[in-house]
Design a protein around this motif. Structure first.
Motif, PDB file in Angstrom:
ATOM      1  N   HIS A 138     -31.904  12.481 -41.089  1.00  0.00           N
ATOM      2  CA  HIS A 138     -31.648  11.211 -40.418  1.00  0.00           C
ATOM      3  C   HIS A 138     -30.882  10.238 -41.306  1.00  0.00           C
ATOM      4  O   HIS A 138     -30.001   9.511 -40.835  1.00  0.00           O
ATOM      5  N   PHE A 168     -31.110   3.721 -34.517  1.00  0.00           N
ATOM      6  CA  PHE A 168     -31.143   4.554 -35.717  1.00  0.00           C
ATOM      7  C   PHE A 168     -32.183   4.045 -36.710  1.00  0.00           C
ATOM      8  O   PHE A 168     -32.975   4.817 -37.269  1.00  0.00           O
ATOM      9  N   PHE A 221     -27.409   8.350 -40.618  1.00  0.00           N
ATOM     10  CA  PHE A 221     -27.349   6.890 -40.734  1.00  0.00           C
ATOM     11  C   PHE A 221     -26.234   6.468 -41.687  1.00  0.00           C
ATOM     12  O   PHE A 221     -25.504   5.502 -41.421  1.00  0.00           O
TER      13      PHE A 221
END
Length: 216
Positions: A132, A95, A136
């Motif tokens: 993203h 990630f 996360f």
């Protein structure tokens, strides 16, 4: 002895160096800058750093290097002995490295090197990073480390790359996407920096930057 090739300003070089230092694995540092000359390409096919030199040959890509170190030095317990926890540590590193750092890297030209990126690039990166970072945030704990109360190999990635996400977005968009999402990466970095390995990474990166300024 393993030779770690690269330079202190590279976050992925620092990621590998952090693992080596944290787990007391002997190594030698060799200053190598990225490039496309034939001599470098014989060691690193894309001319990138870091790469390591071993008695078996050369190995590039930071995650592949970390995996090699974990397999070569099983007694160092670089990843958790529990298969599930180890898989989650790898997930977290993916990630950070791919969804966050590799995405924000598109902004570095403007954020850190005096260039400019197109409005199209800015728009694309903003959309991707927003998505993203949201994912996360669902995964990371920050209590105080990425995976919870215990420091793990995941933090070798987080420590060197999360500041770049915050600083690059602040420089390009005028706002820090991580802070805006409620992720206090500065407090996280401060917590990790209590570790001797992190302190050495920080000190040597600052020394490298200062040396470059004196040359300019």
């Amino acid at each position: 002895m393993i030779k770690l090739c690269g330079f202190a300003l590279s976050n992925y070089y620092s990621k590998v160096k952090f693992v080596l230092l944290e787990h007391d694995i002997p190594f030698e540092e060799v200053l190598v800058m990225p490039g496309q000359d034939d001599a470098l390409l014989t060691h690193s096919p894309l001319g990138k750093v870091p790469y390591i030199q071993t008695e078996h040959g050369d190995l590039c890509e930071s995650q592949a290097i970390v995996e090699y170190l974990a397999a070569r030095y099983p007694e160092k317990a670089i990843f958790s002995a529990d298969p599930w926890i180890a898989a989650k540590e790898r997930e977290m590193m993916f990630f950070v490295d791919v969804h966050l750092e590799l995405t924000v890297r598109n902004l570095y030209k403007q954020a850190f090197f005096g260039g400019t990126v197109t409005d199209a690039t800015k728009g694309r990166v903003e959309k991707l990073l927003t998505h993203h970072i949201s994912g996360f945030k669902r995964l990371a704990k920050f209590t105080p480390y990425l995976r919870g109360e215990r420091f793990s190999v995941s933090d070798a990635a987080g420590f060197v790359s999360l500041p770049l996400v915050g600083m690059a977005t602040q420089a390009v968009y005028g706002r820090d996407f991580l802070i805006e999402a409620g992720i206090d990466w500065k407090a996280y970095v401060k917590a990790v920096n209590e570790r001797p390995a992190a302190q050495r990474i920080t000190a040597e990166r600052k020394a490298y930057v200062e040396a470059q300024r004196r040359k300019a």
